[in-house]
Motif scaffolding. Structure first.
Motif, PDB file in Angstrom:
ATOM      1  N   PHE A 188     -33.692   4.092   2.149  1.00  0.00           N
ATOM      2  CA  PHE A 188     -32.840   4.586   3.231  1.00  0.00           C
ATOM      3  C   PHE A 188     -31.572   3.750   3.359  1.00  0.00           C
ATOM      4  CE2 PHE A 188     -31.633   4.110   7.745  1.00  0.00           C
ATOM      5  CZ  PHE A 188     -31.225   5.408   7.999  1.00  0.00           C
ATOM      6  N   MET A 189     -31.744   2.417   3.312  1.00  0.00           N
ATOM      7  CA  MET A 189     -30.579   1.544   3.417  1.00  0.00           C
ATOM      8  C   MET A 189     -29.648   1.730   2.225  1.00  0.00           C
ATOM      9  SD  MET A 189     -30.711   0.000   6.270  1.00  0.00           S
ATOM     10  CE  MET A 189     -29.315  -1.083   5.951  1.00  0.00           C
ATOM     11  N   ALA A 190     -30.226   1.935   1.044  1.00  0.00           N
ATOM     12  CA  ALA A 190     -29.397   2.169  -0.142  1.00  0.00           C
ATOM     13  C   ALA A 190     -28.650   3.486  -0.038  1.00  0.00           C
ATOM     14  CB  ALA A 190     -30.263   2.146  -1.394  1.00  0.00           C
ATOM     15  N   SER A 191     -29.252   4.449   0.669  1.00  0.00           N
ATOM     16  CA  SER A 191     -28.558   5.729   0.835  1.00  0.00           C
ATOM     17  C   SER A 191     -27.369   5.597   1.784  1.00  0.00           C
ATOM     18  CB  SER A 191     -29.532   6.788   1.367  1.00  0.00           C
ATOM     19  OG  SER A 191     -29.902   6.510   2.713  1.00  0.00           O
ATOM     20  N   ILE A 192     -27.477   4.660   2.750  1.00  0.00           N
ATOM     21  CA  ILE A 192     -26.320   4.388   3.620  1.00  0.00           C
ATOM     22  C   ILE A 192     -25.259   3.669   2.815  1.00  0.00           C
ATOM     23  CG2 ILE A 192     -25.516   3.134   5.664  1.00  0.00           C
ATOM     24  CD1 ILE A 192     -28.260   3.503   6.857  1.00  0.00           C
ATOM     25  N   THR A 193     -25.673   2.609   2.144  1.00  0.00           N
ATOM     26  CA  THR A 193     -24.784   1.869   1.254  1.00  0.00           C
ATOM     27  C   THR A 193     -25.604   0.960   0.351  1.00  0.00           C
ATOM     28  OG1 THR A 193     -23.007   0.249   1.100  1.00  0.00           O
ATOM     29  CG2 THR A 193     -24.427   0.116   3.039  1.00  0.00           C
ATOM     30  N   PRO A 194     -25.416   1.053  -0.958  1.00  0.00           N
ATOM     31  CA  PRO A 194     -26.082   0.124  -1.867  1.00  0.00           C
ATOM     32  C   PRO A 194     -25.312  -1.181  -2.031  1.00  0.00           C
ATOM     33  CG  PRO A 194     -24.886   1.763  -3.128  1.00  0.00           C
ATOM     34  CD  PRO A 194     -24.686   2.118  -1.677  1.00  0.00           C
ATOM     35  N   ASP A 195     -24.157  -1.268  -1.368  1.00  0.00           N
ATOM     36  CA  ASP A 195     -23.285  -2.433  -1.507  1.00  0.00           C
ATOM     37  C   ASP A 195     -23.849  -3.603  -0.701  1.00  0.00           C
ATOM     38  OD1 ASP A 195     -20.940  -4.244  -0.881  1.00  0.00           O
ATOM     39  OD2 ASP A 195     -19.980  -2.841  -2.244  1.00  0.00           O
ATOM     40  N   ARG A 196     -24.060  -4.746  -1.370  1.00  0.00           N
ATOM     41  CA  ARG A 196     -24.642  -5.901  -0.696  1.00  0.00           C
ATOM     42  C   ARG A 196     -23.752  -6.427   0.433  1.00  0.00           C
ATOM     43  NH1 ARG A 196     -29.043  -4.258  -2.456  1.00  0.00           N
ATOM     44  NH2 ARG A 196     -29.838  -4.970  -4.457  1.00  0.00           N
ATOM     45  N   ARG A 197     -22.464  -6.323   0.305  1.00  0.00           N
ATOM     46  CA  ARG A 197     -21.552  -6.802   1.349  1.00  0.00           C
ATOM     47  C   ARG A 197     -21.762  -6.033   2.644  1.00  0.00           C
ATOM     48  NH1 ARG A 197     -16.403  -5.739  -2.446  1.00  0.00           N
ATOM     49  NH2 ARG A 197     -17.668  -3.842  -2.629  1.00  0.00           N
ATOM     50  N   LEU A 198     -21.905  -4.722   2.511  1.00  0.00           N
ATOM     51  CA  LEU A 198     -22.062  -3.886   3.697  1.00  0.00           C
ATOM     52  C   LEU A 198     -23.472  -3.992   4.265  1.00  0.00           C
ATOM     53  CD1 LEU A 198     -20.077  -0.746   2.482  1.00  0.00           C
ATOM     54  CD2 LEU A 198     -19.252  -2.760   3.708  1.00  0.00           C
ATOM     55  N   GLN A 199     -24.463  -4.151   3.390  1.00  0.00           N
ATOM     56  CA  GLN A 199     -25.831  -4.361   3.874  1.00  0.00           C
ATOM     57  C   GLN A 199     -25.924  -5.652   4.682  1.00  0.00           C
ATOM     58  OE1 GLN A 199     -28.062  -4.224   0.220  1.00  0.00           O
ATOM     59  NE2 GLN A 199     -28.274  -1.993   0.245  1.00  0.00           N
ATOM     60  N   ALA A 200     -25.202  -6.681   4.234  1.00  0.00           N
ATOM     61  CA  ALA A 200     -25.197  -7.949   4.977  1.00  0.00           C
ATOM     62  C   ALA A 200     -24.597  -7.768   6.366  1.00  0.00           C
ATOM     63  CB  ALA A 200     -24.417  -9.009   4.200  1.00  0.00           C
ATOM     64  N   LEU A 201     -23.520  -6.992   6.465  1.00  0.00           N
ATOM     65  CA  LEU A 201     -22.899  -6.751   7.766  1.00  0.00           C
ATOM     66  C   LEU A 201     -23.844  -5.987   8.685  1.00  0.00           C
ATOM     67  CD1 LEU A 201     -19.227  -5.793   6.757  1.00  0.00           C
ATOM     68  CD2 LEU A 201     -20.053  -7.958   7.682  1.00  0.00           C
ATOM     69  N   LEU A 202     -24.517  -4.979   8.139  1.00  0.00           N
ATOM     70  CA  LEU A 202     -25.407  -4.153   8.954  1.00  0.00           C
ATOM     71  C   LEU A 202     -26.639  -4.924   9.422  1.00  0.00           C
ATOM     72  CD1 LEU A 202     -25.326  -0.709   7.085  1.00  0.00           C
ATOM     73  CD2 LEU A 202     -24.833  -1.064   9.507  1.00  0.00           C
ATOM     74  N   ILE A 203     -27.253  -5.663   8.493  1.00  0.00           N
ATOM     75  CA  ILE A 203     -28.552  -6.273   8.800  1.00  0.00           C
ATOM     76  C   ILE A 203     -28.411  -7.699   9.326  1.00  0.00           C
ATOM     77  CG2 ILE A 203     -30.766  -6.997   7.814  1.00  0.00           C
ATOM     78  CD1 ILE A 203     -30.509  -4.614   5.877  1.00  0.00           C
ATOM     79  N   ALA A 204     -27.698  -8.560   8.581  1.00  0.00           N
ATOM     80  CA  ALA A 204     -27.595  -9.965   8.988  1.00  0.00           C
ATOM     81  C   ALA A 204     -26.787 -10.111  10.275  1.00  0.00           C
ATOM     82  CB  ALA A 204     -26.960 -10.789   7.872  1.00  0.00           C
ATOM     83  N   PHE A 205     -25.671  -9.387  10.371  1.00  0.00           N
ATOM     84  CA  PHE A 205     -24.783  -9.558  11.523  1.00  0.00           C
ATOM     85  C   PHE A 205     -25.174  -8.658  12.685  1.00  0.00           C
ATOM     86  CE2 PHE A 205     -20.712  -8.560  13.751  1.00  0.00           C
ATOM     87  CZ  PHE A 205     -20.503  -9.820  14.288  1.00  0.00           C
ATOM     88  N   SER A 206     -25.124  -7.337  12.495  1.00  0.00           N
ATOM     89  CA  SER A 206     -25.315  -6.415  13.626  1.00  0.00           C
ATOM     90  C   SER A 206     -26.770  -6.336  14.076  1.00  0.00           C
ATOM     91  CB  SER A 206     -24.800  -5.022  13.240  1.00  0.00           C
ATOM     92  OG  SER A 206     -23.455  -5.071  12.856  1.00  0.00           O
ATOM     93  N   PHE A 207     -27.684  -6.055  13.129  1.00  0.00           N
ATOM     94  CA  PHE A 207     -29.097  -5.933  13.492  1.00  0.00           C
ATOM     95  C   PHE A 207     -29.654  -7.293  13.935  1.00  0.00           C
ATOM     96  CE2 PHE A 207     -33.691  -5.478  12.162  1.00  0.00           C
ATOM     97  CZ  PHE A 207     -34.035  -4.603  13.184  1.00  0.00           C
ATOM     98  N   GLY A 208     -29.225  -8.373  13.263  1.00  0.00           N
ATOM     99  CA  GLY A 208     -29.660  -9.710  13.654  1.00  0.00           C
ATOM    100  C   GLY A 208     -29.220 -10.056  15.065  1.00  0.00           C
ATOM    101  N   ALA A 209     -27.991  -9.674  15.432  1.00  0.00           N
ATOM    102  CA  ALA A 209     -27.497  -9.933  16.782  1.00  0.00           C
ATOM    103  C   ALA A 209     -28.301  -9.158  17.817  1.00  0.00           C
ATOM    104  CB  ALA A 209     -26.021  -9.555  16.876  1.00  0.00           C
TER     105      ALA A 209
END
Length: 560
Positions: free
Chosen positions: A104-125
C-alpha cells in the motif's frame, strides 16, 4: 537517615559542575567508542553512584535507593510502552499483514525520500502527540525497515524527525508540567513554544531528505518537502496558539499526512530514489489488494491510535486509576534528603498505574488486533515472548540510564550543572535551551526535564529582567534536540531496527544533528529575549492570579 544536598561540594562551582558532568562525559565517550549501550549505561550509573558517595557525601544507601527508584520507573512505564509498541509491530509482521501495508505504501510512493516524510516525520509526530514514551520511534523505525530502509538510516531519521513534536508529546504533558513548576499559564508556554518549534518544523523535512539523499536529490522532491513542512508547522502554530498544548502534534501530524497524500495524487518525482546498498525490491507491484484487505492490514495501527488517544484524556485516566493503581514509597528514601534551601526533597511515590499507562493501551490494542489479522492467541503469546527476548538488552540500557538520572537528581548533581549555566548572566537566554537539552539527555523525557529545571529557568530569567516564559519555553524547545541522542531513545531505536549492540553507531549518526538543532534553538531564544520581544505572548502569572483570588475572598469575607 537525613542527608542535606550540597550544590557546590568542592566550594568552587565551576569545579563542582565539571565533576557533576563526568558521568555525562563518560556515556558520550563510551558510545562514541562503540561500547554496547547496556554496558555504557551500567558503567555510567556506577560512576554516578561513586561520585555522589565520594564527592557529594551522599550516603551509599540513599544513592542505591535512588538508582532503584529510577530503575523501576525505567521498567514502568517506559519499557512497558516500548514492549507494547514493538509487540504490536511484530504481530503485524508475523501475521503477514505488513506485506499488505508495504504494498500500500509503495502504491502511494515507492520513493524512500517521500516514505521518510510520511512515516518518520508526519506519522511519527502523530504518534508522539498521542503516546510519546518512545513509541513513535519504535513503530515508525520498524515500519521503515519493513519497507526496505537501511536500518541505521531508518532509526536515525526517525530520531531526528522526532525533534519537532516532542515538546507537545503525550497530549501536551511536557507543557502542562512546565506550567505547574514555573507558575506560568499553560497557554502562555504553549504559545511561546508554538512560536519557536514551527521554525524547526519547517526545517526538519528538508534536513531529513538532504541527510538521506544529498542536496541535489532533495531538490527533486522540493514540492513534497514544502507541503510536508509547511502544513505541519502551520497547524502546530495554529493549535498551540489558539487551542492549547494537548493537540498540536495530533492535528499537525494528521494534516501533514493528508496534505502529502493529496499532493502525491497529482504530483510524482521524476525519478524514484532508493538507498544504493538496499536489497532488490521484493514488493510485487502487480498485486492489487481490496480496500477491505488494506483496512484489515492497518487495523492494528488504527485500533492502537484510537486507544492511545482515549488513554490520553484525563477523565479516562482517572476512571482507570479508580479501578486499579498501586502506589508505594521507596522505603528509606522519602523525606530523607534535604535540599540546599533547607526544605525536604519531595520524592513522589512510585505509581504502578497498570491500567491507565499508555503501554497498557498498546497491549489491549494488540490483543484485540490478533484475531483481526488472522493470528491465533497461542501464536500471539509466542510473539510476545520473542519480543521480550528481542528487547532484553535495550531494557537493561533504559533501566540503568534512568537509574543514573535519578541518582543525579537526588544527589544535586543536576542542579550543580544547572546553577553553573544559570550564572552566565546576560548570556543565560543562549544557554537556557542547553539546560533543557541536558535534562532530556539525562532523563530521556522533555516532561522530566521541565520538572527538573523550569523553576530555575523562571527564577534566573526574572533576576536578569528577561520574561520568564522565554526561558521556560526554551527549556521545552531545547529539550527536543536532546531526545535524539538520549541513551533511552538510542536504545529504543536500535531495538526497533535490529541494531542491538550497535547503539554507538546510531549515537554517532545523530550526535552532530542534535548540536546543529540545539544551536538554532539557542539563537532563536536569544532573539526572543532581546530583539523580537513583541513575539512574547501576554499573560498573567498563575501565582499572581491565585493571590488576587485569595485577596478577593478575604475582602468578601470582611464585607460580610
Amino acid at each position: 537517615m537525613n542527608w542535606a544536598q550540597s550544590i557546590d561540594p568542592l566550594n568552587n562551582l565551576a569545579l563542582s559542575a565539571l565533576v557533576a558532568a563526568l558521568p555525562v562525559v563518560l556515556i558520550f565517550w563510551l558510545l562514541i567508542r562503540k561500547v554496547k549501550g547496556y554496558i555504557a549505561g551500567l558503567l555510567t550509573m556506577s560512576l554516578a553512584i561513586l561520585l555522589t558517595f565520594v564527592v557529594y557525601g551522599m550516603p551509599l544507601k540513599l544513592a542505591l535507593l535512588s538508582a532503584l527508584h529510577g530503575a523501576l520507573y525505567g521498567l514502568f512505564p517506559i519499557c512497558w510502552v516500548i514492549i507494547g509498541a514493538v509487540f504490536l509491530f511484530n504481530v503485524t509482521v508475523r501475521s503477514g499483514q505488513f506485506e499488505i501495508i508495504k504494498t500500500f505504501m509503495a502504491s502511494i510512493t515507492p520513493d524512500r525520500r517521500l516514505q521518510a516524510l510520511l512515516i518518520a516525520f508526519s506519522f511519527g509526530a502523530f504518534l508522539e502527540g498521542a503516546a510519546g514514551f518512545g513509541a513513535p520511534v519504535a513503530i515508525s523505525a520498524a515500519m521503515l525497515v519493513g519497507l526496505g530502509f537501511n536500518p541505521l538510516y531508518a532509526a536515525g531519521i526517525c530520531l531526528i524527525a522526532n525533534t519537532a513534536p516532542v515538546a507537545f508529546g503525550s497530549v501536551g504533558t511536557p507543557i502542562i508540567i512546565a506550567s505547574r513548576i514555573s507558575d506560568i499559564p499553560e497557554m502562555a508556554i504553549s504559545q511561546m513554544v508554538g512560536r519557536t518549534l514551527p521554525i524547526l518544523s519547517l526545517m526538519v523535512p528538508c534536513y531529513l531528505v538532504v541527510l538521506m539523499a544529498g542536496f541535489k536529490k532533495s531538490m527533486e522532491v522540493l514540492p513534497a518537502i514544502i507541503v510536508s513542512g509547511v502544513s505541519f508547522a502551520f497547524f502546530q502554530w495554529l493549535s498551540s496558539n489558539y487551542m492549547g498544548p494537548m493537540l498540536p502534534d495530533v492535528l499537525a501530524g494528521l494534516a501533514s499526512i493528508l496534505c502529502m497524500m493529496v499532493l502525491l495524487k497529482y504530483w510524482k518525482p521524476k525519478s524514484i530514489w532508493r538507498f544504493t546498498e538496499e536489497p532488490a525490491q521484493t514488493i510485487d507491484t502487480g498485486v492489487v489488494y481490496s480496500n477491505a484487505q488494506i483496512l484489515r492490514a492497518w487495523s492494528p495501527f488504527i485500533i492502537m491510535t484510537a486507544f492511545i488517544i482515549a488513554w490520553g484524556f484525563q477523565p479516562v485516566k482517572d476512571a482507570l486509576n479508580a479501578i486499579g493503581i498501586l502506589k508505594f514509597d521507596i522505603p528509606g528514601l522519602n523525606n530523607s534528603i534535604i535540599k540546599s534551601d533547607g526544605s525536604p526533597l519531595v520524592i513522589k511515590p512510585f505509581e504502578f498505574n497498570y491500567l491507565s499507562a499508555p503501554g497498557t493501551a498498546l497491549l489491549i490494542a494488540t490483543l484485540i488486533s490478533i484475531p483481526l489479522v488472522g493470528m491465533s492467541y497461542s501464536e500471539g503469546v509466542r510473539t510476545y515472548w520473542s519480543t521480550l527476548k528481542q528487547l532484553k538488552f535495550p531494557i537493561i540500557t533504559i533501566v540503568s540510564v534512568v537509574g543514573f538520572a535519578f541518582v543525579a537528581n537526588n544527589s544535586g548533581m543536576s542542579i550543580t550543572m544547572a546553577v553553573a549555566l544559570a550564572g552566565t548572566g546576560v548570556l543565560f537566554p543562549f544557554f537556557s535551551p542547553i539546560l533543557g537539552w541536558l535534562g532530556v539527555f539525562l532523563t530521556g523525557s522533555d516532561t522530566s526535564s521541565n520538572a527538573l529545571f523550569c523553576k530555575l529557568q523562571a527564577t534566573s530569567a526574572e533576576t536578569l529582567g528577561v520574561d520568564p516564559v522565554v526561558t521556560v519555553s526554551a527549556n521545552a524547545s531545547g529539550g527536543v534536540t536532546g531526545k535524539m541522542i538520549s541513551p533511552q531513545s538510542i536504545a529504543i531505536g536500535a531495538a526497533a531496527v535490529g541494531l542491538v549492540g550497535k547503539e554507538s553507531d546510531l549515537f554517532r549518526f545523530t550526535l552532530k544533528h542534535s548540536f546543529v538543532m540545539l544551536i538554532a534553538i539557542c539563537l532563536i531564544t536569544c532573539a526572543q529575549a532581546y530583539v523580537v520581544t513583541w513575539i512574547i505572548p501576554e499573560y498573567e502569572r498563575v501565582a499572581s492570579i491565585d493571590m488576587k483570588n485569595a485577596l478577593l475572598t478575604l475582602l468578601c469575607a470582611g464585607l460580610r
